[in-house]
Design an enzyme around this catalytic site. Structure first.
Site, PDB file in Angstrom:
ATOM      1  N   SER A  45       7.766  -3.107   3.189  1.00  0.00           N
ATOM      2  CA  SER A  45       8.511  -4.211   3.808  1.00  0.00           C
ATOM      3  C   SER A  45       7.803  -4.751   5.048  1.00  0.00           C
ATOM      4  CB  SER A  45       9.919  -3.744   4.192  1.00  0.00           C
ATOM      5  OG  SER A  45      10.598  -3.279   3.046  1.00  0.00           O
ATOM      6  N   GLU A 100       0.865  -1.189   0.000  1.00  0.00           N
ATOM      7  CA  GLU A 100       0.000   0.000   0.000  1.00  0.00           C
ATOM      8  C   GLU A 100       0.898   1.235   0.000  1.00  0.00           C
ATOM      9  OE1 GLU A 100      -2.623  -0.246   3.375  1.00  0.00           O
ATOM     10  OE2 GLU A 100      -3.108  -2.343   2.965  1.00  0.00           O
ATOM     11  N   ASN A 130       1.517   3.320   2.277  1.00  0.00           N
ATOM     12  CA  ASN A 130       2.331   3.427   3.503  1.00  0.00           C
ATOM     13  C   ASN A 130       2.833   2.084   4.013  1.00  0.00           C
ATOM     14  OD1 ASN A 130       2.030   6.268   3.714  1.00  0.00           O
ATOM     15  ND2 ASN A 130      -0.074   5.913   4.395  1.00  0.00           N
ATOM     16  N   GLN A 146      29.466  -2.953 -19.829  1.00  0.00           N
ATOM     17  CA  GLN A 146      30.867  -2.524 -19.921  1.00  0.00           C
ATOM     18  C   GLN A 146      31.568  -3.240 -21.080  1.00  0.00           C
ATOM     19  OE1 GLN A 146      31.576  -0.108 -18.070  1.00  0.00           O
ATOM     20  NE2 GLN A 146      33.731   0.170 -18.566  1.00  0.00           N
ATOM     21  N   ILE A 147      31.291  -4.534 -21.212  1.00  0.00           N
ATOM     22  CA  ILE A 147      31.938  -5.315 -22.278  1.00  0.00           C
ATOM     23  C   ILE A 147      31.428  -4.874 -23.656  1.00  0.00           C
ATOM     24  CG2 ILE A 147      32.070  -7.657 -23.268  1.00  0.00           C
ATOM     25  CD1 ILE A 147      32.300  -8.687 -20.344  1.00  0.00           C
ATOM     26  N   GLU A 160       9.287  -8.588  -3.675  1.00  0.00           N
ATOM     27  CA  GLU A 160       9.158  -9.769  -2.792  1.00  0.00           C
ATOM     28  C   GLU A 160      10.228  -9.769  -1.698  1.00  0.00           C
ATOM     29  OE1 GLU A 160       7.816 -13.386  -4.606  1.00  0.00           O
ATOM     30  OE2 GLU A 160       7.094 -12.287  -6.343  1.00  0.00           O
TER      31      GLU A 160
HETATM   32  C1  LIG Z   1       7.685  -3.911 -10.397  1.00  0.00           C
HETATM   33  C2  LIG Z   1       7.125  -4.186  -9.035  1.00  0.00           C
HETATM   34  C3  LIG Z   1       6.143  -5.162  -8.886  1.00  0.00           C
HETATM   35  C4  LIG Z   1       5.579  -5.397  -7.620  1.00  0.00           C
HETATM   36  N1  LIG Z   1       4.558  -6.316  -7.506  1.00  0.00           N
HETATM   37  C5  LIG Z   1       3.907  -6.425  -6.315  1.00  0.00           C
HETATM   38  C6  LIG Z   1       2.745  -7.257  -6.195  1.00  0.00           C
HETATM   39  O1  LIG Z   1       2.345  -7.953  -7.136  1.00  0.00           O
HETATM   40  N2  LIG Z   1       2.084  -7.271  -5.012  1.00  0.00           N
HETATM   41  C7  LIG Z   1       2.491  -6.531  -3.930  1.00  0.00           C
HETATM   42  O2  LIG Z   1       1.831  -6.579  -2.886  1.00  0.00           O
HETATM   43  N3  LIG Z   1       3.605  -5.745  -4.016  1.00  0.00           N
HETATM   44  C8  LIG Z   1       4.316  -5.678  -5.171  1.00  0.00           C
HETATM   45  N4  LIG Z   1       5.430  -4.873  -5.268  1.00  0.00           N
HETATM   46  C9  LIG Z   1       5.883  -4.139  -4.085  1.00  0.00           C
HETATM   47  C10 LIG Z   1       7.187  -4.666  -3.504  1.00  0.00           C
HETATM   48  O3  LIG Z   1       6.988  -5.921  -2.925  1.00  0.00           O
HETATM   49  C11 LIG Z   1       7.678  -3.614  -2.514  1.00  0.00           C
HETATM   50  O4  LIG Z   1       8.082  -2.484  -3.278  1.00  0.00           O
HETATM   51  C12 LIG Z   1       8.836  -4.110  -1.674  1.00  0.00           C
HETATM   52  O5  LIG Z   1       8.412  -5.112  -0.787  1.00  0.00           O
HETATM   53  C13 LIG Z   1       9.460  -2.969  -0.838  1.00  0.00           C
HETATM   54  O6  LIG Z   1       8.502  -2.239  -0.190  1.00  0.00           O
HETATM   55  P1  LIG Z   1       8.487  -0.643  -0.354  1.00  0.00           P
HETATM   56  O7  LIG Z   1       8.609  -0.332  -1.777  1.00  0.00           O
HETATM   57  O8  LIG Z   1       7.317  -0.092   0.372  1.00  0.00           O
HETATM   58  O9  LIG Z   1       9.805  -0.161   0.362  1.00  0.00           O
HETATM   59  P2  LIG Z   1       9.996   0.199   1.923  1.00  0.00           P
HETATM   60  O10 LIG Z   1       9.529  -0.926   2.754  1.00  0.00           O
HETATM   61  O11 LIG Z   1       9.446   1.536   2.177  1.00  0.00           O
HETATM   62  O12 LIG Z   1      11.575   0.244   2.000  1.00  0.00           O
HETATM   63  C14 LIG Z   1      12.333   1.381   1.596  1.00  0.00           C
HETATM   64  C15 LIG Z   1      13.796   1.119   1.917  1.00  0.00           C
HETATM   65  O13 LIG Z   1      13.950   0.917   3.332  1.00  0.00           O
HETATM   66  C16 LIG Z   1      14.563  -0.368   3.558  1.00  0.00           C
HETATM   67  N5  LIG Z   1      14.026  -0.950   4.788  1.00  0.00           N
HETATM   68  C17 LIG Z   1      12.726  -1.138   5.138  1.00  0.00           C
HETATM   69  N6  LIG Z   1      12.662  -1.752   6.338  1.00  0.00           N
HETATM   70  C18 LIG Z   1      13.925  -1.968   6.749  1.00  0.00           C
HETATM   71  C19 LIG Z   1      14.515  -2.568   7.913  1.00  0.00           C
HETATM   72  N7  LIG Z   1      13.783  -3.101   8.889  1.00  0.00           N
HETATM   73  N8  LIG Z   1      15.865  -2.609   7.986  1.00  0.00           N
HETATM   74  C20 LIG Z   1      16.640  -2.103   6.998  1.00  0.00           C
HETATM   75  N9  LIG Z   1      16.136  -1.526   5.879  1.00  0.00           N
HETATM   76  C21 LIG Z   1      14.802  -1.465   5.746  1.00  0.00           C
HETATM   77  C22 LIG Z   1      14.210  -1.203   2.333  1.00  0.00           C
HETATM   78  O14 LIG Z   1      15.095  -2.289   2.187  1.00  0.00           O
HETATM   79  C23 LIG Z   1      14.313  -0.161   1.241  1.00  0.00           C
HETATM   80  O15 LIG Z   1      15.662  -0.006   0.898  1.00  0.00           O
HETATM   81  C24 LIG Z   1       6.027  -4.653  -6.500  1.00  0.00           C
HETATM   82  C25 LIG Z   1       7.044  -3.713  -6.650  1.00  0.00           C
HETATM   83  C26 LIG Z   1       7.576  -3.465  -7.893  1.00  0.00           C
HETATM   84  C27 LIG Z   1       8.665  -2.419  -8.013  1.00  0.00           C
END
Ligand SMILES: Cc1cc2nc3c(=O)[nH]c(=O)nc-3n(C[C@H](O)[C@H](O)[C@H](O)COP(=O)(O)OP(=O)(O)OC[C@H]3O[C@@H](n4cnc5c(N)ncnc54)[C@H](O)[C@@H]3O)c2cc1C
Length: 386
Positions: free
Chosen positions: A136, A131, A133, A341-342, A368
């Site tokens: 992860s 969503e 907000n 690069q190659i 994921e």
């Molecule tokens: C092309 C694409 C397809 C997708 N398809 C789906 C789908 O089909 N269904 C679905 O539900 N979602 C989907 N997603 C969403 C995807 O799973 C999320 O983008 C991903 O899980 C990361 O969540 P976020 O983008 O909210 O990043 P955030 O959770 O906001 O993270 C931002 C940064 O903070 C870091 N971070 C967060 N928590 C911690 C922690 N505890 N310790 C250290 N670092 C942390 C992360 O590693 C990242 O670098 C898709 C995303 C993309 C780009």
């Protein structure tokens, strides 16, 4: 040595790999660049995957799949990713995220109703966790489902839902009890895409995986019958975590295929491109980059095979899936960067396709579970916290 000999593939696994390889090389490769440029998934490719039974690879035959194993699915995803990672992602999300959770957690009635159309590829399946907000930390979902009689009323918006624009069913993780402990707060509902109040608001324009449909989906007073609760009320978090563990093996295969596609193009270029009177493949600097690619790819294949075999044997595999995903995601980006690069200036140009693979590979470090999330899972196992 062919991967088949190396992995001791079964006849079924080899047949699936060969079928997908031919399909990918002959049909998918022709449309991959244009689909990337247009930012649109060619829906006829989904129909073709359905005709070839790829949409039902890991689904038991009693639900109209072909009943093949986890490794077979990884081989299919890998072959597609070599030429079109977006198509590979479409299949990976459809099977691992949109279909298998129903096979794993559904009642017999739910499986009979929802799995056959997905396995046949009548339409695509999706999983809705993310969503605006919520990323992860899946547990804080703000899309709500409120009980009304025997039904649930769903409200809110999910982001980045792969396949929703041509899908038929979605698994939607909803907050059903915000006061419950984290592990019991969410409930996974099976929601048909054509239910009144469901709307695909838009498809995202992206850096990579541009031909994969990444959708924003809104739910406005969507009435979902109680019989569509997957497993039980409060099991949403458990289903999500389990599903992501399996999905990570698929994303690892996606990353592996991308890396192989980039390596193959780099090798071909290194052999035919001459500078300073010789093929650039004769320069040790180029040879070393190619050798590092090969090491990375080989390690990725072994990690994927290990995780897939553990899953298939019904043994714990979360740690191994995270290790595979972390390695393969990072190595795929690295291999694509070195392949560019190659290829030199050519590598920077669209025509040579490695830049597309590079852009697509980046998703494998985010989707994921990000690299950081994989490191959290692995270190927790190591430190005995799981
Ligand atoms: C092309 C694409 C397809 C997708 N398809 C789906 C789908 O089909 N269904 C679905 O539900 N979602 C989907 N997603 C969403 C995807 O799973 C999320 O983008 C991903 O899980 C990361 O969540 P976020 O983008 O909210 O990043 P955030 O959770 O906001 O993270 C931002 C940064 O903070 C870091 N971070 C967060 N928590 C911690 C922690 N505890 N310790 C250290 N670092 C942390 C992360 O590693 C990242 O670098 C898709 C995303 C993309 C780009």
């Amino acid at each position: 040595m062919d991967e088949g000999d190396f992995l001791s593939l079964s006849d079924t696994q080899a047949m699936i790999r060969d079928t997908v390889r031919e399909f990918a090389q002959k049909e998918v490769s022709k449309v991959a660049s244009a689909a990337d440029e247009e930012g649109k998934f060619p829906i006829e490719l989904f129909r073709r995957m359905a005709e070839l039974s790829l949409t039902g690879i890991p689904v038991p035959t009693e639900y109209e799949g072909i009943g093949a194993d986890t490794l077979s699915l990884t081989l299919a995803i890998e072959e597609l990713a070599k030429v079109c990672p977006s198509t590979a992602l479409t299949l990976a999300a459809h099977t691992s995220l949109g279909t298998l959770p129903i096979v794993q957690f559904g009642t017999e009635e739910q499986k009979r109703k929802w799995v056959p159309p997905l396995a046949r590829g009548d339409y695509a399946g999706s999983l809705c966790l993310t969503e605006a907000n919520i990323g992860s930390d899946v547990s804080g979902a703000q899309v709500t489902a409120v009980r009304k009689g025997d039904d649930w009323i769903v409200n809110g918006t999910k982001m980045y839902v792969t396949n929703a624009s041509f899908g038929g069913s979605m698994l939607v993780n909803c907050a059903t009890d915000r006061d419950a402990p984290k592990s019991k707060r969410l409930t996974m509902l099976i929601v048909p895409n054509d239910a009144p109040g469901v709307q695909v608001v838009k498809e995202e324009d992206k850096l990579g995986m541009r031909a994969s449909a990444t959708c924003v989906v809104s739910f406005e007073n969507v009435r979902v019958p109680g019989e569509n609760v997957l497993k039980e009320v409060g099991a949403g978090m458990e289903i999500a975590m389990n599903t992501l563990n399996g999905g990570r093996i698929g994303i690892s295969a996606l990353a592996l295929g991308i890396a192989e596609g980039a390596r193959d193009r780099a090798v071909a270029h290194a052999l035919q491109r001459h500078q300073f009177g010789k093929a650039i493949a004769e320069f040790q600097a180029i040879q070393f980059m190619l050798a590092d690619m090969e090491r990375d790819i080989e390690a990725g294949r072994l990690l994927i095979t290990h995780a897939a075999k553990l899953k298939e044997a019904g043994r714990p595999y979360a740690r191994e899936a995270s290790i595979a995903k972390l390695h393969c995601g990072e190595m795929s980006v690295r291999v694509c960067r070195d392949a560019i690069q190659i290829l030199g200036g050519n590598g920077f140009m669209q025509e040579y396709q490695v830049e597309r693979l590079y852009r697509d590979a980046k998703l494998c470090e985010i989707g994921e579970g990000t690299n950081e999330v994989q490191r959290i899972v692995i270190s927790r196992h190591l430190l005995g916290k799981m």
